[in-house]
Design a protein around this motif. Structure first.
Motif, PDB file in Angstrom:
ATOM      1  N   GLN A 245       0.814  -1.220   0.000  1.00 23.86           N
ATOM      2  CA  GLN A 245       0.000   0.000   0.000  1.00 23.86           C
ATOM      3  C   GLN A 245       0.852   1.276   0.000  1.00 23.86           C
ATOM      4  O   GLN A 245       0.318   2.367   0.205  1.00 23.86           O
TER       5      GLN A 245
ATOM      6  N   SER B 285     -14.340  -1.717   6.071  1.00 23.66           N
ATOM      7  CA  SER B 285     -14.082  -0.447   6.762  1.00 23.66           C
ATOM      8  C   SER B 285     -12.923  -0.568   7.762  1.00 23.66           C
ATOM      9  O   SER B 285     -12.323   0.409   8.167  1.00 23.66           O
ATOM     10  N   GLN B 286     -12.604  -1.782   8.159  1.00 24.11           N
ATOM     11  CA  GLN B 286     -11.508  -2.039   9.126  1.00 24.11           C
ATOM     12  C   GLN B 286     -10.153  -1.698   8.479  1.00 24.11           C
ATOM     13  O   GLN B 286      -9.845  -2.196   7.396  1.00 24.11           O
ATOM     14  N   PRO B 287      -9.301  -0.856   9.104  1.00 27.92           N
ATOM     15  CA  PRO B 287      -7.987  -0.597   8.504  1.00 27.92           C
ATOM     16  C   PRO B 287      -7.199  -1.904   8.415  1.00 27.92           C
ATOM     17  O   PRO B 287      -7.294  -2.739   9.319  1.00 27.92           O
TER      18      PRO B 287
END
Lengths: 377, 377
Positions: free
Chosen positions: A43, B4-6
């Motif tokens: 990322q 939605s969880q990093p």
């Protein structure tokens, strides 16, 4: 327990068992950290995340205190674990700045700093070509189509190398250098190359195990937005970037590199004249002096040429070092006159100049002196 | 995992969990180490056992390597754990040398070193009386029946205090001092006291967290067997003892304390004259220079009187420091003439003098510089 058993055998076995379980956990931890790093590379997230570390340290300290452990010690301990994770990472891949790999020419790429940055650039997915002393016949070919040239050669040949290289650079390639004197050089780079120019000074040696937390000074020369990706790449390696003016940079370096190394040279040279051998000195040394002796002696395991370059760098620096002799002459009067009051007055004035910094230095160095005696005494 | 969880949340939770389990194990380890220490105190065994530590380190390194961890790092890590155990111990009891507690008079016992040794003596079960500046009216009473007097007062009043104290000492009491100049003083002590005499120089400051591994220099003055228990007590605290000649001791101290502190004074004083503030210097500093700056600045958080005592100690030391100015004058010619060859020749001669020690210094200091950047950068 049979009476023949030494009384400390049982608790020592217990300690060995606990230590083994700690090592098992550290092994597991490394595996998980490996997963985190792989995600970061995918990322393009920086390897070193200062906010995450700071938060983690606060929590870890509190958790240690709950268990009756010392908070300072626990912080130290955690920083060691985290530092070790970063070090292992420096043998792996790194995130890359920008979506495309860049073509980089490392001039002096066979030297210490050149090799180090070559490794980091390649592990971030860039393509690196090396131009060293014997490669000048191929310079046109090596410089064709590059995005960036970094000149990482000894300081006394830097100007010459830049002049020789410049005519072969693509007009839009970034020209960068790693030299510790900025003022004349930045001007020269702007004269000989019409494209983007960025003067860099990495403040670490070629044996740095890791670039994380290392400092990179940068003097922008022209078109800073075109070399922005390079600073971003340094940030992704975990480096701290400081943008500075060339004048300001050079003046600080006279005192930081020139004066400090000359003082060390002077101290080492006089120890030799007095012929008290360092090994004997150790027999009489507190950890503080041991540390100071180590800091003096380390210079003399290094390259004399490099230190000649630094100490004699230019006329301005040499004139500062001659002022230093005058200053010594003035302070020697205190010794000559055995003038205790004058010594104390000068000492207090210096303390006032150092102000709060002195106390901070006492704490930081105190920590290290203690680590030194723990590790090597 | 919901999108939605990093992506780093899950492995980070896992790391936190591992860290908590490591802290639990460290807490258990401290408890077991506490048992070991209690046994050592009961059996009068030294707190610090060098052979046991060396053996433990070898095994721990091997076990770390088996788990893919770095051996150097593992040693460091273990030393931190062991050092922490010793530090906690310095708040507890210590084994006592000899079957009987001794009566000890600490002259200057309210000062830094006096207070430190008072604590250690008392925790080893000895009985300590303190004689400080205002206690002279009670000197006869305080000195009655003591086994040992340690004079731990500032260097410029040591001789005077010894003369004042001596007539009150029992003839068989050990007279000892903590002064950093031995030659004249040892002679004086033998003149004014007919009993056993031992001149000591503890090579650590009053803020040492621990006496383990610290160095104690000892110049025997008379009847060494009668002060043997005191050296044994130092050994039980974990100290390293070195027996030295007074002459040899003083000459080494001129260079170790006198020259080193004067050089630091000179460097700090010139930085002040150049008015480059230390906080600004940090912005331009590699870890090596940061360390050197910290070692210079730490002096100025300390007592000017103490450094005046050390630098101006006596005529011999002052004459050595004036030779140092001459030496500086000679080396400044290299700067004046911009004589690169002369610099390199002198550098090589110093390297030859430092010999293997320089490489060792590079390694040891390199380790610490790295620790510094890890801990404080």
């Amino acid at each position: 327990m049979p009476s023949s058993q030494p009384p400390l055998a049982a608790p020592r076995e217990l300690i060995d068992d606990i230590d083994n379980r700690i090592l098992d956990l550290l092994q597991q931890r490394n595996r998980v950290v490996g997963d985190v790093i792989a995600t970061k590379i995918r990322q393009s997230l920086p390897i070193f995340d200062a906010a995450r570390e700071a938060d983690k340290i606060v929590r870890f300290r509190a958790q240690a205190v709950e268990r009756g452990l010392d908070a300072e010690w626990a912080e130290d301990f955690l920083r060691m674990i985290m530092g070790s994770s970063r070090d292992r990472q420096s043998h792996g891949d790194f995130p890359r700045a920008g979506s495309q790999p860049r073509e980089v020419l490392l001039v002096g790429g066979a030297g210490g700093m050149g090799s180090l940055y070559r490794r980091f650039l390649e592990r971030s997915g860039h393509r690196v070509r090396v131009l060293d002393r014997d490669d000048w016949p191929r310079v046109a070919q090596l410089a064709a189509g590059i995005d960036l040239a970094i000149v990482a050669v000894p300081i006394d040949v830097t100007a010459e190398v830049i002049c020789r290289l410049a005519p072969h650079l693509p007009a839009d390639a970034v020209l960068a250098d790693f030299t510790s004197n900025k003022n004349g050089l930045l001007e020269l780079m702007r004269q000989v190359h019409p494209g983007p120019v960025l003067s860099l000074h990495p403040l670490h040696g070629p044996d740095a195990p890791n670039l994380a937390k290392q400092l990179m000074l940068a003097c922008p020369g022209r078109d800073p937005q075109r070399s922005q990706w390079l600073l971003e790449q340094c940030r992704l390696w975990g480096m701290r970037i400081k943008i500075v003016e060339a004048d300001q940079h050079d003046r600080a370096m006279h005192l930081i590199q020139g004066l400090r190394h000359f003082t060390t040279f002077l101290h080492g040279s006089f120890l030799r004249q007095c012929n008290l051998h360092p090994e004997d000195i150790l027999d009489y040394s507190s950890p503080v002096y041991r540390m100071e002796l180590m800091m003096t002696a380390r210079m003399f395991a290094q390259d004399p040429q490099l230190y000649a370059d630094i100490v004699l760098a230019n006329a301005e620096r040499r004139s500062l070092l001659l002022e230093f002799l005058e200053h010594h002459r003035a302070l020697a009067r205190i010794i000559e006159d055995n003038d205790r009051e004058a010594f104390i007055t000068e000492f207090r004035d210096i303390s006032a100049f150092f102000a709060d910094f002195a106390e901070r230095a006492r704490r930081e160095s105190g920590y290290l002196i203690y680590r030194l005696s723990e590790r090597f005494a």
